[in-house]
Design an enzyme around this catalytic site. Structure first.
Site, PDB file in Angstrom:
ATOM      1  CB  SER A 145      34.588  -5.265 112.086  1.00 51.71           C
ATOM      2  OG  SER A 145      34.443  -6.653 112.324  1.00 51.71           O
ATOM      3  CE1 TYR A 158      33.310  -7.198 107.662  1.00 57.57           C
ATOM      4  CE2 TYR A 158      34.623  -8.537 109.422  1.00 57.57           C
ATOM      5  CZ  TYR A 158      33.707  -7.548 108.893  1.00 57.57           C
ATOM      6  OH  TYR A 158      32.871  -7.116 109.514  1.00 57.57           O
TER       7      TYR A 158
HETATM    8  N1  LIG Z   1      27.365 -10.155 112.578  1.00 54.51           N
HETATM    9  C1  LIG Z   1      28.604 -10.351 112.967  1.00 54.51           C
HETATM   10  O1  LIG Z   1      29.127 -10.864 113.618  1.00 54.51           O
HETATM   11  C2  LIG Z   1      29.498  -8.886 112.526  1.00 54.51           C
HETATM   12  C3  LIG Z   1      30.861  -8.857 113.947  1.00 54.51           C
HETATM   13  C4  LIG Z   1      31.356  -7.254 113.373  1.00 54.51           C
HETATM   14  C5  LIG Z   1      30.932  -6.720 112.690  1.00 54.51           C
HETATM   15  N2  LIG Z   1      28.922  -7.100 112.134  1.00 54.51           N
HETATM   16  C6  LIG Z   1      29.056  -5.692 111.187  1.00 54.51           C
HETATM   17  O2  LIG Z   1      27.890  -4.885 111.445  1.00 54.51           O
HETATM   18  C7  LIG Z   1      27.269  -4.768 110.242  1.00 54.51           C
HETATM   19  C8  LIG Z   1      26.421  -5.222 109.857  1.00 54.51           C
HETATM   20  O3  LIG Z   1      25.944  -6.697 109.462  1.00 54.51           O
HETATM   21  P1  LIG Z   1      24.704  -7.646 110.205  1.00 54.51           P
HETATM   22  O4  LIG Z   1      25.968  -8.708 111.105  1.00 54.51           O
HETATM   23  O5  LIG Z   1      24.045  -7.366 110.721  1.00 54.51           O
HETATM   24  O6  LIG Z   1      24.647  -8.527 109.241  1.00 54.51           O
HETATM   25  P2  LIG Z   1      24.010  -8.802 108.169  1.00 54.51           P
HETATM   26  O7  LIG Z   1      22.499  -9.692 108.945  1.00 54.51           O
HETATM   27  O8  LIG Z   1      24.096  -9.853 106.369  1.00 54.51           O
HETATM   28  O9  LIG Z   1      23.307  -7.321 107.181  1.00 54.51           O
HETATM   29  C9  LIG Z   1      23.489  -7.419 106.548  1.00 54.51           C
HETATM   30  C10 LIG Z   1      23.041  -5.618 106.117  1.00 54.51           C
HETATM   31  O10 LIG Z   1      23.832  -5.217 105.171  1.00 54.51           O
HETATM   32  C11 LIG Z   1      23.084  -4.890 103.822  1.00 54.51           C
HETATM   33  N3  LIG Z   1      24.320  -5.499 102.586  1.00 54.51           N
HETATM   34  C12 LIG Z   1      24.589  -5.453 102.410  1.00 54.51           C
HETATM   35  N4  LIG Z   1      25.070  -5.498 100.813  1.00 54.51           N
HETATM   36  C13 LIG Z   1      24.448  -4.468 100.357  1.00 54.51           C
HETATM   37  C14 LIG Z   1      24.479  -3.073  99.297  1.00 54.51           C
HETATM   38  N5  LIG Z   1      25.414  -3.403  97.778  1.00 54.51           N
HETATM   39  N6  LIG Z   1      23.241  -2.834  99.733  1.00 54.51           N
HETATM   40  C15 LIG Z   1      22.633  -2.499 100.649  1.00 54.51           C
HETATM   41  N7  LIG Z   1      22.687  -3.559 101.506  1.00 54.51           N
HETATM   42  C16 LIG Z   1      23.128  -3.568 101.610  1.00 54.51           C
HETATM   43  C17 LIG Z   1      21.831  -6.113 103.937  1.00 54.51           C
HETATM   44  O11 LIG Z   1      20.285  -5.649 103.199  1.00 54.51           O
HETATM   45  P3  LIG Z   1      20.722  -6.982 102.065  1.00 54.51           P
HETATM   46  O12 LIG Z   1      21.106  -7.516 101.820  1.00 54.51           O
HETATM   47  O13 LIG Z   1      19.209  -6.717 101.661  1.00 54.51           O
HETATM   48  O14 LIG Z   1      20.827  -5.833 100.609  1.00 54.51           O
HETATM   49  C18 LIG Z   1      21.477  -6.252 105.185  1.00 54.51           C
HETATM   50  O15 LIG Z   1      20.680  -5.449 105.476  1.00 54.51           O
HETATM   51  C19 LIG Z   1      27.816  -5.730 109.230  1.00 54.51           C
HETATM   52  O16 LIG Z   1      28.701  -3.445 108.745  1.00 54.51           O
HETATM   53  C20 LIG Z   1      29.106  -5.885 108.921  1.00 54.51           C
HETATM   54  O17 LIG Z   1      30.165  -6.038 108.939  1.00 54.51           O
HETATM   55  C21 LIG Z   1      28.876  -7.989 111.807  1.00 54.51           C
END
Ligand SMILES: NC(=O)c1ccc[n+]([C@@H]2O[C@H](COP(=O)([O-])OP(=O)(O)OC[C@H]3O[C@@H](n4cnc5c(N)ncnc54)[C@H](OP(=O)(O)O)[C@@H]3O)[C@@H](O)[C@H]2O)c1
Length: 293
Positions: A145, A158
């Site tokens: 991130s 985080y």
């Molecule tokens: N969106 C942003 O602005 C942003 C910015 C920088 C970095 N990121 C990074 O991008 C990555 C993806 O995030 P996203 O934005 O796509 O968020 P998201 O829509 O909330 O998706 C998060 C995913 O992680 C899974 N997850 C969370 N806890 C889990 C657990 N205990 N076991 C298994 N799976 C788990 C969730 O699946 P379940 O809930 O079904 O388990 C979901 O599929 C993350 O690493 C996040 O830190 C996001």
């Protein structure tokens, strides 16, 4: 050198939503098999149906797994072994954040973040990388991130977990250089997913300028393009990419002051700085004195 995406077996953690789901959709017509990992089984099953509509010959393996639970990760690896699933590319995408002052954060939430953002990717990489090196082909795509590169109160754990992913991925990349395994890190900025709602950063993200925000589809597309070019670090989104490149030239003390100034602006009027949270960090921010920064 390119990662074996075409006709490869690709495991994506966090495939039930956001960036992980988009990666699966964009890989559906290219991969031989996709292994979808997350906790929400019904979402993974619905995604499997969507993927099979895009490519009826695609192999789809659905693995319900709570990555915060090491036993569940072991069970996932055991299931892959039993079913003779040989992973060519590992995408460590699952992650969660929490917007809270550290002293007020619950330990269970901190533990969950450390397990999902740090321990699970490290364990999966440890178990799968050696086979990739033996076969002289493979790929690891780690999602960190941009939040790891700035200093902001309320995101200490985080940011710390994502800094780990940064150091881990950069060093690992050098270790396997020339082995046939591509290691790439993607450090997104604000992406439209469920992440902010779950992390409680909606108010905060709402204040980020719209030109910095990108869709999950664009994030996935640029992540895959960078991975295929064997880039070390991908910042998805043009404006954000340049902002991050320029910020890497800024000395650390200046970053601290910038974090302080940004925090005052960002957190004004948000719940983190309400009087219900009378902590020293908050008082310093409200007093406006950057003493000792
Ligand atoms: N969106 C942003 O602005 C942003 C910015 C920088 C970095 N990121 C990074 O991008 C990555 C993806 O995030 P996203 O934005 O796509 O968020 P998201 O829509 O909330 O998706 C998060 C995913 O992680 C899974 N997850 C969370 N806890 C889990 C657990 N205990 N076991 C298994 N799976 C788990 C969730 O699946 P379940 O809930 O079904 O388990 C979901 O599929 C993350 O690493 C996040 O830190 C996001």
């Amino acid at each position: 050198m390119r990662p074996p995406i075409d006709s490869g077996t690709i495991l994506i953690t966090g495939a039930s939503s956001g960036i992980g789901r988009e990666l699966a959709l964009q890989l559906a017509r290219r991969a031989r098999t996709l292994v979808l990992v997350a906790r929400r089984l019904e979402r993974l099953e619905a995604l499997r149906d969507e993927l099979l509509l895009l490519n009826p010959t695609l192999g789809v393996v659905v693995e319900q797994c709570d990555l915060a639970n090491p036993d569940s990760v072991d069970a996932l690896l055991e299931s892959l072994r039993e079913n003779l699933v040989r992973v060519d590319v590992l995408v460590n995408n699952a992650g969660l954040g929490d917007y809270s002052l550290y002293e007020q954060e619950s330990w269970s939430r901190i533990h969950q973040m450390l397990q999902v953002n740090v321990m699970a990717p490290v364990l999966l990489t440890h178990r799968l990388l050696r086979h990739m090196v033996e076969r002289k082909r493979g790929g690891i795509l780690n999602i960190s991130s941009g939040g790891a590169r700035v200093f902001l109160p309320g995101l200490a754990v985080y940011a710390g977990t994502k800094r780990f992913v940064d150091g881990f991925t950069e060093s690992l990349r050098l270790e396997v250089f020339g082995s046939g395994v591509v290691v790439t890190q993607v450090a997104p900025g604000p992406v439209e997913t469920e992440f902010s709602e779950l992390a409680g950063t909606e108010e905060l993200d709402g204040q980020a300028p719209s030109w910095l925000r990108i869709s999950a589809a664009r994030c996935a597309r640029e992540a895959l393009a960078g991975f295929e070019n064997a880039e070390a670090l991908v910042y998805p989104g043009l404006a954000y990419r340049w902002m991050m490149r320029l910020s890497s030239l800024v000395p650390r003390p200046v970053m601290r002051v910038a974090g302080f100034v940004a925090a005052r602006r960002l957190y004004r009027g948000t719940s983190l700085l309400e009087p219900a949270h009378p902590d020293p960090g908050q008082r310093a921010l409200l007093a406006g004195a950057p003493e000792g920064l």
